[in-house]
Design a protein around this motif. Structure first.
Motif, PDB file in Angstrom:
ATOM      1  N   LEU A 269     -75.856  -5.877 -15.763  1.00 64.97           N
ATOM      2  CA  LEU A 269     -75.519  -4.872 -14.699  1.00 64.97           C
ATOM      3  C   LEU A 269     -75.078  -3.752 -15.494  1.00 64.97           C
ATOM      4  CD1 LEU A 269     -74.233  -6.571 -11.425  1.00 64.97           C
ATOM      5  CD2 LEU A 269     -76.409  -5.305 -11.817  1.00 64.97           C
ATOM      6  N   PHE A 270     -74.470  -3.974 -16.534  1.00 57.95           N
ATOM      7  CA  PHE A 270     -73.890  -3.005 -17.193  1.00 57.95           C
ATOM      8  C   PHE A 270     -74.337  -2.544 -18.630  1.00 57.95           C
ATOM      9  CE2 PHE A 270     -70.686  -4.386 -14.126  1.00 57.95           C
ATOM     10  CZ  PHE A 270     -70.393  -3.109 -13.288  1.00 57.95           C
ATOM     11  N   LYS A 271     -74.805  -3.724 -19.441  1.00 54.59           N
ATOM     12  CA  LYS A 271     -75.222  -3.719 -20.684  1.00 54.59           C
ATOM     13  C   LYS A 271     -74.032  -3.231 -21.546  1.00 54.59           C
ATOM     14  CE  LYS A 271     -80.143  -3.482 -20.525  1.00 54.59           C
ATOM     15  NZ  LYS A 271     -81.387  -2.591 -20.785  1.00 54.59           N
TER      16      LYS A 271
ATOM     17  N   ALA B  40     -77.584  -4.929  -6.789  1.00 53.63           N
ATOM     18  CA  ALA B  40     -77.133  -5.758  -7.773  1.00 53.63           C
ATOM     19  C   ALA B  40     -77.336  -7.200  -7.843  1.00 53.63           C
ATOM     20  CB  ALA B  40     -75.501  -5.427  -7.980  1.00 53.63           C
ATOM     21  N   LEU B  41     -77.550  -7.722  -6.692  1.00 52.66           N
ATOM     22  CA  LEU B  41     -77.993  -9.019  -6.176  1.00 52.66           C
ATOM     23  C   LEU B  41     -79.469  -9.260  -6.718  1.00 52.66           C
ATOM     24  CD1 LEU B  41     -76.010  -9.742  -2.859  1.00 52.66           C
ATOM     25  CD2 LEU B  41     -75.579 -10.980  -4.970  1.00 52.66           C
TER      26      LEU B  41
ATOM     27  N   GLU C 276     -84.205   0.614 -18.362  1.00 49.41           N
ATOM     28  CA  GLU C 276     -84.053  -0.063 -17.007  1.00 49.41           C
ATOM     29  C   GLU C 276     -82.953   0.597 -16.058  1.00 49.41           C
ATOM     30  OE1 GLU C 276     -85.761  -4.254 -18.382  1.00 49.41           O
ATOM     31  OE2 GLU C 276     -83.921  -3.967 -18.864  1.00 49.41           O
ATOM     32  N   PRO C 277     -82.951   0.234 -14.816  1.00 50.38           N
ATOM     33  CA  PRO C 277     -81.825   0.557 -13.916  1.00 50.38           C
ATOM     34  C   PRO C 277     -80.828  -0.496 -14.245  1.00 50.38           C
ATOM     35  CG  PRO C 277     -83.649  -0.532 -12.598  1.00 50.38           C
ATOM     36  CD  PRO C 277     -84.280  -0.361 -14.103  1.00 50.38           C
ATOM     37  N   LEU C 278     -79.651   0.180 -14.121  1.00 48.94           N
ATOM     38  CA  LEU C 278     -78.301  -0.777 -14.130  1.00 48.94           C
ATOM     39  C   LEU C 278     -77.484  -0.273 -12.996  1.00 48.94           C
ATOM     40  CD1 LEU C 278     -77.274  -0.497 -18.017  1.00 48.94           C
ATOM     41  CD2 LEU C 278     -78.470  -2.299 -16.768  1.00 48.94           C
ATOM     42  N   PHE C 279     -76.335  -1.125 -12.905  1.00 51.20           N
ATOM     43  CA  PHE C 279     -75.197  -0.877 -11.642  1.00 51.20           C
ATOM     44  C   PHE C 279     -75.319   0.616 -11.600  1.00 51.20           C
ATOM     45  CE2 PHE C 279     -71.329  -0.848  -9.105  1.00 51.20           C
ATOM     46  CZ  PHE C 279     -71.895  -1.353  -8.112  1.00 51.20           C
ATOM     47  N   SER C 280     -75.064   1.439 -12.587  1.00 45.39           N
ATOM     48  CA  SER C 280     -74.816   2.928 -12.341  1.00 45.39           C
ATOM     49  C   SER C 280     -75.937   3.719 -11.761  1.00 45.39           C
ATOM     50  CB  SER C 280     -74.675   3.553 -13.809  1.00 45.39           C
ATOM     51  OG  SER C 280     -75.790   3.104 -14.615  1.00 45.39           O
ATOM     52  N   ASP C 281     -77.241   2.929 -11.747  1.00 49.75           N
ATOM     53  CA  ASP C 281     -78.220   3.750 -11.136  1.00 49.75           C
ATOM     54  C   ASP C 281     -78.182   3.234  -9.489  1.00 49.75           C
ATOM     55  OD1 ASP C 281     -79.725   3.014 -13.813  1.00 49.75           O
ATOM     56  OD2 ASP C 281     -80.756   4.740 -12.959  1.00 49.75           O
ATOM     57  N   TYR C 282     -77.526   2.160  -9.218  1.00 49.89           N
ATOM     58  CA  TYR C 282     -77.714   1.469  -8.000  1.00 49.89           C
ATOM     59  C   TYR C 282     -76.556   2.264  -7.175  1.00 49.89           C
ATOM     60  CZ  TYR C 282     -80.260  -2.086 -10.199  1.00 49.89           C
ATOM     61  OH  TYR C 282     -81.222  -2.528 -10.988  1.00 49.89           O
TER      62      TYR C 282
ATOM     63  N   GLU D  14     -71.115  -9.816 -12.608  1.00 52.84           N
ATOM     64  CA  GLU D  14     -71.246  -9.673 -14.241  1.00 52.84           C
ATOM     65  C   GLU D  14     -70.848 -10.899 -14.972  1.00 52.84           C
ATOM     66  OE1 GLU D  14     -73.535  -7.804 -15.461  1.00 52.84           O
ATOM     67  OE2 GLU D  14     -73.088  -7.393 -17.669  1.00 52.84           O
ATOM     68  N   GLN D  15     -69.491 -11.316 -14.394  1.00 51.35           N
ATOM     69  CA  GLN D  15     -68.672 -12.192 -15.053  1.00 51.35           C
ATOM     70  C   GLN D  15     -69.082 -13.518 -14.828  1.00 51.35           C
ATOM     71  OE1 GLN D  15     -64.639 -10.813 -14.102  1.00 51.35           O
ATOM     72  NE2 GLN D  15     -64.691  -9.457 -15.834  1.00 51.35           N
ATOM     73  N   THR D  16     -69.687 -13.733 -13.649  1.00 44.77           N
ATOM     74  CA  THR D  16     -69.991 -15.180 -13.250  1.00 44.77           C
ATOM     75  C   THR D  16     -71.230 -15.540 -13.475  1.00 44.77           C
ATOM     76  OG1 THR D  16     -68.330 -14.642 -11.429  1.00 44.77           O
ATOM     77  CG2 THR D  16     -69.847 -16.520 -10.950  1.00 44.77           C
ATOM     78  N   TYR D  17     -72.278 -14.518 -13.698  1.00 45.95           N
ATOM     79  CA  TYR D  17     -73.437 -14.864 -14.005  1.00 45.95           C
ATOM     80  C   TYR D  17     -74.002 -14.235 -15.352  1.00 45.95           C
ATOM     81  CZ  TYR D  17     -73.242 -16.579  -9.132  1.00 45.95           C
ATOM     82  OH  TYR D  17     -72.734 -17.224  -8.016  1.00 45.95           O
ATOM     83  N   PRO D  18     -73.166 -14.694 -16.277  1.00 41.27           N
ATOM     84  CA  PRO D  18     -73.556 -13.846 -17.571  1.00 41.27           C
ATOM     85  C   PRO D  18     -74.811 -14.024 -18.256  1.00 41.27           C
ATOM     86  CG  PRO D  18     -72.029 -15.619 -17.943  1.00 41.27           C
ATOM     87  CD  PRO D  18     -72.105 -15.468 -16.458  1.00 41.27           C
ATOM     88  N   ASP D  19     -75.521 -15.069 -17.821  1.00 43.50           N
ATOM     89  CA  ASP D  19     -76.858 -15.321 -18.235  1.00 43.50           C
ATOM     90  C   ASP D  19     -78.185 -14.765 -17.592  1.00 43.50           C
ATOM     91  OD1 ASP D  19     -75.581 -16.801 -20.254  1.00 43.50           O
ATOM     92  OD2 ASP D  19     -75.888 -18.779 -18.889  1.00 43.50           O
ATOM     93  N   ARG D  20     -77.601 -14.030 -16.636  1.00 40.97           N
ATOM     94  CA  ARG D  20     -78.491 -13.103 -15.739  1.00 40.97           C
ATOM     95  C   ARG D  20     -78.574 -11.875 -16.286  1.00 40.97           C
ATOM     96  NH1 ARG D  20     -80.838 -15.790 -10.992  1.00 40.97           N
ATOM     97  NH2 ARG D  20     -79.839 -18.042 -11.121  1.00 40.97           N
TER      98      ARG D  20
END
Lengths: 222, 222
Positions: A86-88, A27-28, A178-184, A77-83
């Motif tokens: 992780l969930f789309k 995630a990081l 693309e992978p998301l947190f669910s993949d991780y 996700e909440q702190t770095y919304p411009d990155r």
């Protein structure tokens, strides 16, 4: 700003095997956030950050502390919304909870029975004692008794991956293109097995093996 | 504009039991779209709309024809973007594929073994012959042989619902605070069992039973 991930290690501190810590590592990397990983043994966890959490992963992001892999993903996700997300979206966040529940009720008990003795043997002596006592209480059997089911569990493992394999007929990742947190989340379970010496649970040509490799490539790119 | 959903029925055309058709019924209600349901027997499907599809559901939306429940849900989402979302974002759409794969590889084979004889007996004679021939070829056994596994399948059914039950500790629906298409996917499997005379597969106090009731309430509100 410093960013530290406390993650679980064996006697060899370069071997970090916790499935939940791997979810956060990916995630990081997904968010493109630099971090320092600080490996700790099981019995060190209560001493971290004034006893902040009984479990790792713990993320220290500047002066903010967060425990629990899913809570960390939401925080990121909440702190770095411009990155990269992780969930789309809200639906992806909710359904990641279903993926987590599936992975942890289907794959985790299987990997536990496959890997429990390996994990024990990888730990520092002080952690071995803790691990044996806590896991034997949780599993209601000695580690050696649990390990007698290992071969049967390995034989049945591929079938447990059927939902993932069938989904891969439609798309390359649980998150879609693309992978998301669910993949991780699911990657963590496979990485846990692999890093405790249990590779080869699936045929290398299995679409699930190919998905795992794609996740690994993504994590190494990060 | 007329909107027609072709859905599967038994000899009694008021009994529409197809899990895939139920997914679409709830998706249409979710979107607040009026529709007329046209029940058809198995052997009528090839005659519908000039042989448009070998399976139902088929949605005729004005002059547009769409088959396959997931494709219909995507069509509705794209065609009626101002109505309540069925996926809540790109991640939710992707992960609904995982939920579909889980439901259809875990719950559907179980419901098939539990309900196959009931389904056969509900059909009109011409459909019974088709159903027996096609299902016996697919299952590699006579319907009666498949049905011998019914009691064992019922005993094991609750455990198969573990991922859903564990997820419900965090949120009331797979979609989060409200049901989404992913809920309707799984709802379809339970409704299929219920409408073919197989109620009581779960304890009424099971959180999964409560979730099913919440989905049903939602569908009746629509």
């Amino acid at each position: 700003m410093s960013r530290v991930l406390y993650s679980l290690c064996g006697a060899d501190s370069s071997v970090r095997f916790s499935p939940h810590c791997w979810k956060v590592i990916l995630a990081l990397k997904h968010k493109g956030l630099a971090f320092e990983e600080q490996p700790v043994g099981f019995t060190e966890i209560p001493t971290l950050e004034d006893g902040f959490s009984k479990t790792v992963p713990i993320l220290k992001d500047g002066d903010k502390l967060i425990a629990d892999s899913f809570a960390i993903a939401i925080y990121l996700e909440q702190t770095y919304p411009d990155r990269p997300s992780l969930f789309k979206g809200e639906g992806g966040l909710a359904m990641a909870r279903f993926v987590e529940a599936w992975s942890q009720s289907t794959l985790h008990p299987a990997v536990t029975r496959i890997a429990v003795k390996h994990i024990h043997d990888m730990l520092a002596p002080v952690d071995q004692a803790y691990f044996r006592e806590s896991r034997e209480a949780r599993l209601g059997a000695t580690l050696e008794e649990v390990a007698t089911g290992r071969e049967a569990e390995i034989s049945g493992f591929s079938e447990k991956c059927t939902p993932l394999r069938n989904m891969l007929k439609f798309q390359p990742f649980i998150g879609g293109s693309e992978p998301l947190f669910s993949d991780y989340i699911v990657f963590g379970a496979f990485q846990w097995a692999a890093l405790t010496g249990n590779t080869g649970l699936l045929d290398p040509n299995d679409p699930v093996s190919n998905w795992f490799e794609r996740c690994l490539e993504f994590s190494e790119k990060g």
